[in-house]
Motif scaffolding. Sequence first.
Motif, mmCIF file in Angstrom:
data_model
loop_
_atom_site.group_PDB
_atom_site.id
_atom_site.type_symbol
_atom_site.label_atom_id
_atom_site.label_comp_id
_atom_site.label_asym_id
_atom_site.label_seq_id
_atom_site.Cartn_x
_atom_site.Cartn_y
_atom_site.Cartn_z
ATOM 1 N N GLN A 155 30.176 -39.151 41.681
ATOM 2 C CA GLN A 155 31.527 -39.325 41.775
ATOM 3 C C GLN A 155 32.158 -38.157 42.491
ATOM 4 O O GLN A 155 33.292 -38.190 42.739
ATOM 5 C CB GLN A 155 32.008 -39.165 40.439
ATOM 6 N N GLY A 156 31.245 -37.196 43.323
ATOM 7 C CA GLY A 156 31.814 -36.112 43.942
ATOM 8 C C GLY A 156 32.268 -34.701 43.242
ATOM 9 O O GLY A 156 32.595 -33.946 43.457
ATOM 10 N N GLN A 157 31.799 -34.874 42.010
ATOM 11 C CA GLN A 157 31.876 -33.623 41.217
ATOM 12 C C GLN A 157 30.897 -32.491 41.327
ATOM 13 O O GLN A 157 29.781 -32.888 41.917
ATOM 14 C CB GLN A 157 31.717 -33.845 39.681
ATOM 15 N N SER A 158 31.365 -31.177 41.223
ATOM 16 C CA SER A 158 30.307 -30.064 41.439
ATOM 17 C C SER A 158 29.727 -29.922 40.163
ATOM 18 O O SER A 158 30.608 -29.441 39.082
ATOM 19 C CB SER A 158 31.348 -28.846 41.802
ATOM 20 N N VAL A 159 28.466 -29.921 39.844
ATOM 21 C CA VAL A 159 27.800 -30.137 38.778
ATOM 22 C C VAL A 159 26.564 -29.105 38.812
ATOM 23 O O VAL A 159 25.867 -29.179 39.849
ATOM 24 C CB VAL A 159 27.150 -31.353 38.415
ATOM 25 N N VAL A 160 26.508 -28.197 37.717
ATOM 26 C CA VAL A 160 25.425 -27.335 37.568
ATOM 27 C C VAL A 160 24.663 -27.705 36.170
ATOM 28 O O VAL A 160 25.495 -27.990 35.340
ATOM 29 C CB VAL A 160 25.751 -25.732 37.440
ATOM 30 N N VAL A 161 23.412 -27.976 36.224
ATOM 31 C CA VAL A 161 22.519 -27.939 34.953
ATOM 32 C C VAL A 161 21.880 -26.619 34.662
ATOM 33 O O VAL A 161 21.170 -26.153 35.493
ATOM 34 C CB VAL A 161 21.446 -29.140 35.373
ATOM 35 N N LEU A 162 21.719 -26.478 33.449
ATOM 36 C CA LEU A 162 21.178 -25.267 32.680
ATOM 37 C C LEU A 162 19.953 -25.977 31.850
ATOM 38 O O LEU A 162 20.350 -26.605 31.204
ATOM 39 C CB LEU A 162 22.166 -24.710 31.775
ATOM 40 N N GLU A 163 18.763 -25.245 32.058
ATOM 41 C CA GLU A 163 17.650 -25.837 31.251
ATOM 42 C C GLU A 163 16.861 -24.593 30.960
ATOM 43 O O GLU A 163 16.430 -23.523 31.687
ATOM 44 C CB GLU A 163 16.549 -26.690 32.145
ATOM 45 N N ALA A 164 16.605 -24.378 29.842
ATOM 46 C CA ALA A 164 15.974 -23.263 29.203
ATOM 47 C C ALA A 164 14.446 -23.151 29.415
ATOM 48 O O ALA A 164 13.944 -22.022 29.654
ATOM 49 C CB ALA A 164 16.060 -23.283 27.270
ATOM 50 N N ALA A 165 13.860 -24.305 29.923
ATOM 51 C CA ALA A 165 12.478 -24.213 30.171
ATOM 52 C C ALA A 165 12.326 -24.651 31.728
ATOM 53 O O ALA A 165 12.618 -24.151 32.807
ATOM 54 C CB ALA A 165 11.515 -24.798 29.296
ATOM 55 N N ARG A 166 11.724 -25.795 31.785
ATOM 56 C CA ARG A 166 11.418 -26.767 32.942
ATOM 57 C C ARG A 166 12.255 -28.060 33.042
ATOM 58 O O ARG A 166 12.446 -28.747 31.665
ATOM 59 C CB ARG A 166 10.200 -26.840 33.227
ATOM 60 N N VAL A 167 12.731 -28.549 34.066
ATOM 61 C CA VAL A 167 13.211 -30.099 33.745
ATOM 62 C C VAL A 167 12.238 -31.224 33.201
ATOM 63 O O VAL A 167 11.046 -31.033 33.752
ATOM 64 C CB VAL A 167 13.520 -30.543 35.490
ATOM 65 N N GLY A 168 12.697 -31.812 32.396
ATOM 66 C CA GLY A 168 11.708 -32.632 31.377
ATOM 67 C C GLY A 168 10.809 -31.930 30.590
ATOM 68 O O GLY A 168 9.794 -32.500 29.993
ATOM 69 N N PHE A 169 11.196 -30.602 30.122
ATOM 70 C CA PHE A 169 10.452 -29.989 29.081
ATOM 71 C C PHE A 169 10.167 -30.532 27.772
ATOM 72 O O PHE A 169 9.206 -30.502 27.356
ATOM 73 C CB PHE A 169 10.860 -28.585 28.942
ATOM 74 N N GLY A 170 11.316 -31.177 27.358
ATOM 75 C CA GLY A 170 11.278 -31.682 26.097
ATOM 76 C C GLY A 170 10.963 -33.245 25.921
ATOM 77 O O GLY A 170 9.838 -33.670 26.503
ATOM 78 N N ALA A 171 11.472 -33.882 25.097
ATOM 79 C CA ALA A 171 11.164 -35.207 24.644
ATOM 80 C C ALA A 171 10.985 -36.215 25.947
ATOM 81 O O ALA A 171 10.073 -36.921 26.228
ATOM 82 C CB ALA A 171 12.104 -36.065 23.608
ATOM 83 N N SER A 172 12.068 -35.883 27.116
ATOM 84 C CA SER A 172 11.781 -36.692 28.210
ATOM 85 C C SER A 172 10.646 -36.720 29.119
ATOM 86 O O SER A 172 10.206 -37.671 29.886
ATOM 87 C CB SER A 172 13.099 -36.447 28.984
ATOM 88 N N GLY A 173 10.058 -35.616 28.986
ATOM 89 C CA GLY A 173 8.565 -35.592 29.510
ATOM 90 C C GLY A 173 7.354 -35.595 28.943
ATOM 91 O O GLY A 173 6.360 -35.408 29.226
ATOM 92 N N ARG A 174 7.585 -35.993 27.705
ATOM 93 C CA ARG A 174 6.428 -35.964 26.841
ATOM 94 C C ARG A 174 6.468 -37.428 25.979
ATOM 95 O O ARG A 174 5.452 -37.558 25.154
ATOM 96 C CB ARG A 174 6.697 -35.006 25.514
ATOM 97 N N ASN A 175 7.232 -38.251 26.053
ATOM 98 C CA ASN A 175 7.286 -39.504 25.101
ATOM 99 C C ASN A 175 6.194 -40.667 25.506
ATOM 100 O O ASN A 175 5.580 -40.463 26.529
ATOM 101 C CB ASN A 175 8.854 -40.056 25.242
ATOM 102 N N GLY A 176 6.336 -41.736 24.814
ATOM 103 C CA GLY A 176 5.678 -42.892 25.175
ATOM 104 C C GLY A 176 5.610 -43.558 26.407
ATOM 105 O O GLY A 176 4.887 -44.347 26.891
#
Length: 430
Positions: free
Chosen positions: A54-75
């Motif tokens: 959409q053209g927004q200026s966006v910053v993502v803060l991650e405490a560990a690594r991208v996909g560290f939680g359920a998103s990188g571990r699920n079935g």
Amino acid sequence: MSAHQPTQHVASYYAASANPGPERPSVSGRVECDVCVVGAGFTGISAALHLAEQGQSVVVLEAARVGFGASGRNGGQLVNSYSRDMDVIEAKYGEETARALGSMAFEGNRIIRDRIAQYGIACDLKEGNVFAACNAKQLEGLREHQALWQRYGHDQLELLEGEAVKREVGSSRYTGALIDHSGGHIHPLNLVLGQAAAFESLGGVIYEQSPVTQLTHGEPVVLTTPGGEVRAQRVVLAGNAYMQGVEPRLESKSMPCGTQIITTEPLDEATARALLPNDMAVEDCNYLLDYYRLTADNRLLYGGGTSYGGQDLASIEAVIRPKLLKTFPQLADIKVDYAWSGNFLLTLNRLPQFGRLNDNVYFAQGYSGHGVTCSHLAGKLIAETMRGESERFDAFAGLPHLPFPGGRLLRVPFSALGAWYYSTRDKLGI
């Protein structure tokens, strides 16, 4: 996030087979942006990518690594709808709410497929998933499930009974099965890494190893990290089960729960095809369900069980291997190469929690085990809301959510007791 928590991916099959990507820097000094997203999992990266488009200026803060939680571990299963289906939503919250949520119940799956195609994401997409009935009562439930989804316009379902189940699953455990031909399965960590790369290609910025230690509401919102701070006009809280301590209001009505997965050594082609002839993903219909599928290199990835409160188990293989062998006794001699656990976030009504803490802080969490598809929908709805189209987001935000009985101290034993009751009913087929 406390100092003793790990900051690298767990030693999973997904981490071992992840596509290469950069290690991103942590926040240093002051950063300013239109939108700051907290959490680089499916919800956060989905929202960030939609907002960047959409053209927004966006910053993502991650405490560990991208996909560290359920998103990188699920079935890795693309399962449509929500953890509670439309009949329950209709009975509890009325026809209007059920219609609104039902119109979006199959959208997350399509968003994922669109992302994979649009950005050329290599994440081992395969077609089809199977709901397997362990007894006559569950088979009747699948018939009702098929009729319910058809009522909401989803007609890509096929019911199998008796021996016909073996067309899809080489196990004698099941009395029937429902195939969702629009479902599928993926390598989830590579899916979120691919979307993160797409977000960065549009000018988005991701900071890793940057836990939020303080959130100060206002205009702008100030998010403090160990190395600096981010000032944002709007914020999306998307840490799900891995965001304890950031915003207490999001913790009282949800509970982290752990699930466990093992992955075998690679199987030869004949063995793999004997287990899952058409390479579909499977989940059974038990309250504490088993779920499994073949990976791209013909390993059997098998998960199940729930630890309430998200505690780690002493031996994951000791818990999951007997479940695998109950389904596939022919794998008695198979070697397990990977075993890991991860937390998802459970809500009391098993429906996701979307909402606003105030005019410029949004959140989405609590998918209750149905997060792969619904988190992608959440990201899209957050982006819609930020451009002034809030009707669909508000259909979720209007759902009432109650705290777990017993508060923080007793919610784990109360939930475990309820799970024991329902799993006993599953075993007895009642």
